[in-house]
Design a protein around this motif. Structure first.
Motif, PDB file in Angstrom:
ATOM      1  N   ILE A 289     -32.095 -11.548  30.562  1.00 53.02           N
ATOM      2  CA  ILE A 289     -32.701 -11.311  29.258  1.00 53.02           C
ATOM      3  C   ILE A 289     -34.214 -11.390  29.418  1.00 53.02           C
ATOM      4  N   ALA A 290     -34.885 -10.240  29.323  1.00 49.29           N
ATOM      5  CA  ALA A 290     -36.338 -10.201  29.500  1.00 49.29           C
ATOM      6  C   ALA A 290     -37.070 -10.549  28.209  1.00 49.29           C
ATOM      7  N   ASP A 291     -36.529 -10.147  27.091  1.00 48.69           N
ATOM      8  CA  ASP A 291     -37.168 -10.367  25.795  1.00 48.69           C
ATOM      9  C   ASP A 291     -36.064 -10.592  24.769  1.00 48.69           C
ATOM     10  N   LEU A 292     -35.977 -11.805  24.251  1.00 47.63           N
ATOM     11  CA  LEU A 292     -34.858 -12.175  23.386  1.00 47.63           C
ATOM     12  C   LEU A 292     -34.880 -11.444  22.054  1.00 47.63           C
TER      13      LEU A 292
ATOM     14  N   ASP B   3     -37.266   1.287  29.344  1.00 44.76           N
ATOM     15  CA  ASP B   3     -37.167  -0.124  28.926  1.00 44.76           C
ATOM     16  C   ASP B   3     -35.894  -0.772  29.466  1.00 44.76           C
ATOM     17  N   ALA B   4     -35.671  -0.618  30.770  1.00 41.57           N
ATOM     18  CA  ALA B   4     -34.419  -1.077  31.380  1.00 41.57           C
ATOM     19  C   ALA B   4     -34.212  -2.579  31.218  1.00 41.57           C
ATOM     20  N   ARG B   5     -35.269  -3.361  31.334  1.00 40.97           N
ATOM     21  CA  ARG B   5     -35.120  -4.822  31.231  1.00 40.97           C
ATOM     22  C   ARG B   5     -34.699  -5.223  29.815  1.00 40.97           C
ATOM     23  N   GLN B   6     -35.285  -4.567  28.821  1.00 38.76           N
ATOM     24  CA  GLN B   6     -34.905  -4.874  27.442  1.00 38.76           C
ATOM     25  C   GLN B   6     -33.471  -4.421  27.144  1.00 38.76           C
ATOM     26  N   VAL B   7     -33.088  -3.269  27.682  1.00 38.07           N
ATOM     27  CA  VAL B   7     -31.720  -2.789  27.488  1.00 38.07           C
ATOM     28  C   VAL B   7     -30.732  -3.728  28.173  1.00 38.07           C
ATOM     29  N   ALA B   8     -31.085  -4.218  29.367  1.00 39.73           N
ATOM     30  CA  ALA B   8     -30.223  -5.178  30.065  1.00 39.73           C
ATOM     31  C   ALA B   8     -30.027  -6.431  29.223  1.00 39.73           C
ATOM     32  N   GLY B   9     -31.108  -6.902  28.624  1.00 36.74           N
ATOM     33  CA  GLY B   9     -31.003  -8.078  27.763  1.00 36.74           C
ATOM     34  C   GLY B   9     -30.117  -7.825  26.555  1.00 36.74           C
ATOM     35  N   SER B  10     -30.205  -6.621  26.004  1.00 39.83           N
ATOM     36  CA  SER B  10     -29.362  -6.298  24.844  1.00 39.83           C
ATOM     37  C   SER B  10     -27.891  -6.271  25.231  1.00 39.83           C
ATOM     38  N   VAL B  11     -27.581  -5.816  26.444  1.00 38.78           N
ATOM     39  CA  VAL B  11     -26.185  -5.821  26.920  1.00 38.78           C
ATOM     40  C   VAL B  11     -25.659  -7.245  27.000  1.00 38.78           C
ATOM     41  N   VAL B  12     -26.468  -8.138  27.585  1.00 36.76           N
ATOM     42  CA  VAL B  12     -26.047  -9.538  27.755  1.00 36.76           C
ATOM     43  C   VAL B  12     -25.852 -10.211  26.405  1.00 36.76           C
ATOM     44  N   VAL B  13     -26.850 -10.132  25.539  1.00 32.15           N
ATOM     45  CA  VAL B  13     -26.786 -10.816  24.242  1.00 32.15           C
ATOM     46  C   VAL B  13     -25.679 -10.214  23.374  1.00 32.15           C
TER      47      VAL B  13
END
Length: 305
Positions: free
Chosen positions: A204-207, A264-274
């Protein structure tokens, strides 16, 4: 009801946890190879075997495919409206809001909740989601229409074979049924292992945007499912299946495409996790709602297991 819920959610959590532990351990898991096998081999085999061996009618396939397409269209429209309202990047975050993880989480849930009937209805719904993910989802991230990607998806040929068999009532050789049953049988556990491994590797790069997408995906899924169930007059297991598959979290494939096209791959990755974690927390409510929509109980064969 409590025992039924444990029997439904327990295997999902256990297999996802195994994948997570393997992803965090030194053993690791070759996700690229496993996901390729799932997409190119196991998924087409499961679709063909389920929709032919269980004698699903073309009308049933068409009804569930229409439900899936309508749910995705509504989710896309609602997601676009939200992003325009808050000023978010459409190319980065529309697919996470629009495309649910109906494969990794959705299919196991409907199989455990509704048995063989849930399997056939869920597969008829899922193949549309998978095709849209690899065409519309890919095109949004690429910034150009990629309909040629459809021709490279084994899913489309598997579905074409199913329609040919069902329309013309063609006999399917037992050797083909047995082979596709064995190959398709690995799809669901493999998808749950991949889900767990992905959760172990993504960060999660940006909550804040991750939480907004996660909440948005859940609310959009619930709203689109309710509208489609009402508009199409769905009831019973069909309604419960549509509800579960439409309310699943953000699809992992969104991160794969975001990383490929640097959106925005890091933000998309965080959205998948959350989104996945939020759905896990809400699973008891989602499953209970699906059971109530379907008629308030499990098939006898599932309840006795």
């Amino acid at each position: 009801m409590l025992i039924q819920m444990v029997n439904i959610l327990g295997p999902i959590l256990a297999m996802t946890l195994i994948g997570y532990v393997m992803g965090r351990s030194s053993l690791g898991l070759e996700t690229r190879t496993l996901s390729t096998v799932v997409i190119l081999v196991a998924t087409p085999a499961l679709i063909f075997n389920t929709l032919t061996s269980l004698h699903v009618t073309p009308e049933t396939i068409g009804r569930m495919a229409a439900a899936a397409l309508l749910c995705l269209s509504l989710a896309g429209g609602l997601g676009l409206a939200v992003l325009l309202l808050v000023g978010g990047s459409v190319r980065s975050f529309l697919p996470p809001l629009m495309l649910p993880n109906s494969g990794n989480m959705g299919l196991p849930l409907v199989v455990l909740a509704f048995g063989s009937e849930g399997m056939q209805l869920g597969v008829a719904y899922f193949f549309v989601v998978a095709l849209v993910q690899h065409t519309v989802g890919l095109s949004i991230y690429a910034g150009t229409l990629r309909l040629r990607a459809l021709a490279r998806q084994p899913l489309i040929y598997s579905v074409a074979a199913v329609l040919l068999v069902t329309w013309f009532d063609l006999p399917v050789p037992q050797i083909l049924l047995t082979t596709t049953e064995m190959l398709g049988g690995m799809m669901i556990p493999a998808m749950l292992l991949l889900l767990g491994t992905s959760l172990a590797s993504l960060q999660i790069a940006d909550l804040r945007p991750a939480l907004m997408v996660a909440v948005g995906r859940l609310l959009i899924g619930v709203l689109s499912a309710a509208i489609v169930i009402f508009v199409l007059g769905l009831s019973g297991v069909a309604a419960g299946t549509v509800f579960l598959l439409a309310t699943m979290p953000t699809a992992i494939i969104s991160y794969v495409f975001a990383e490929r096209y640097q959106r925005d791959a890091r933000q998309v990755a965080g959205s998948v996790v959350v989104s996945t974690l939020l759905t896990f927390v809400c699973l008891p409510v989602l499953v209970w709602t699906a059971l109530e929509i379907s008629g308030g109980g499990l098939p006898v064969s599932v309840a006795q297991e």
